[in-house]
Design a protein around this motif. Structure first.
Motif, short mmCIF file in Angstrom:
data_model
loop_
_atom_site.label_atom_id
_atom_site.label_comp_id
_atom_site.label_asym_id
_atom_site.label_seq_id
_atom_site.Cartn_x
_atom_site.Cartn_y
_atom_site.Cartn_z
N ARG A 66 0.84 -1.21 0.00
CA ARG A 66 0.00 0.00 0.00
C ARG A 66 0.86 1.25 0.00
NH1 ARG A 66 -5.16 1.50 0.40
NH2 ARG A 66 -5.78 -0.69 0.53
N GLN A 99 0.83 4.22 -2.70
CA GLN A 99 0.70 5.63 -2.34
C GLN A 99 1.83 6.46 -2.92
OE1 GLN A 99 0.53 4.99 1.91
NE2 GLN A 99 -1.71 5.02 1.96
N VAL A 139 -5.26 4.55 -5.34
CA VAL A 139 -4.47 3.54 -4.64
C VAL A 139 -5.16 2.19 -4.71
CG1 VAL A 139 -3.70 2.77 -2.35
CG2 VAL A 139 -3.24 5.11 -3.10
#
Length: 203
Positions: free
Chosen positions: A5, A9, A65
């Motif tokens: 993640r 980002q 995202v």
């Protein structure tokens, strides 16, 4: 090591906000998500029954995202690769789709591994990568980064309208080259003279 993640980002931050460059085949884009991708996924954010530039403008960073995680990391099975490759291959998949994997497979074939250059991360490609990552995975990461940079250079060699992505107006490294080198050990970054020699044939 960053989480997946966090990598996503970082990609969103690198891609920036809304753009609609006529030279970019992706068309209207925000945070790296193109209008073509949004249409393919049915992301009608305005609820008017059609995916248009307005929907692209409405896309949030969090939504971008999530798109990247599901459709550019999980579904292409980037997680099957050695962890050291995740940031660069993931980033390249966002930038160039399955070409990211094709570049990797071509590299593996040049290293002597028998894999199909089909743009799909199957067990053969994943296994070859894990073998190639031993004993020093950094070497494989750097080889991939150089191959990625060369891919960008070749695109710009073939099509003059794309050179603005590889070289700035002032003659320095463009976004494509800087992006590829973010995933390279400093020793393999081109210095100013080396970069200028590489692009010297461009008008």
């Amino acid at each position: 090591m960053k989480t997946v993640r966090q990598i996503a980002q970082a990609i969103v931050a690198r891609e920036g906000g809304f753009v609609d460059d006529p030279d970019d085949p992706g068309g209207a884009t925000k945070y790296g998500v193109t209008i073509h991708t949004m249409r393919r996924l049915g992301l009608d954010l305005t609820g008017d029954g059609a995916v248009t530039r307005t929907d692209v403008r409405a896309l949030s960073k969090a939504q971008a995202v999530d798109v990247f995680l599901e459709h550019y990391f999980e579904r292409p099975k980037v997680k099957r690769l050695p962890e050291i490759l995740h940031p660069s291959v993931f980033d390249m998949y966002v930038n160039a789709g399955a070409q990211a994997v094709h570049i990797l497979q071509t590299l593996l074939r040049e290293m002597g591994y028998e894999v199909a250059a089909d743009g799909v991360i199957g067990p053969n490609t994943a296994g070859a990568c894990h073998n190639a990552a031993n004993p020093d995975p950094t070497v494989l990461r750097d080889c991939y980064g150089i191959a990625r940079r060369n891919y960008y250079f070749r695109l710009a060699d073939r099509k003059a309208s794309l050179r603005k992505y590889a070289r700035t107006r002032s003659g320095g490294k463009g976004g494509w080259i800087r992006r590829a080198e973010e995933f390279l050990s400093p020793a393999y970054h081109l210095n100013t003279a080396e970069f200028q020699r590489r692009v010297s044939g461009w008008v």
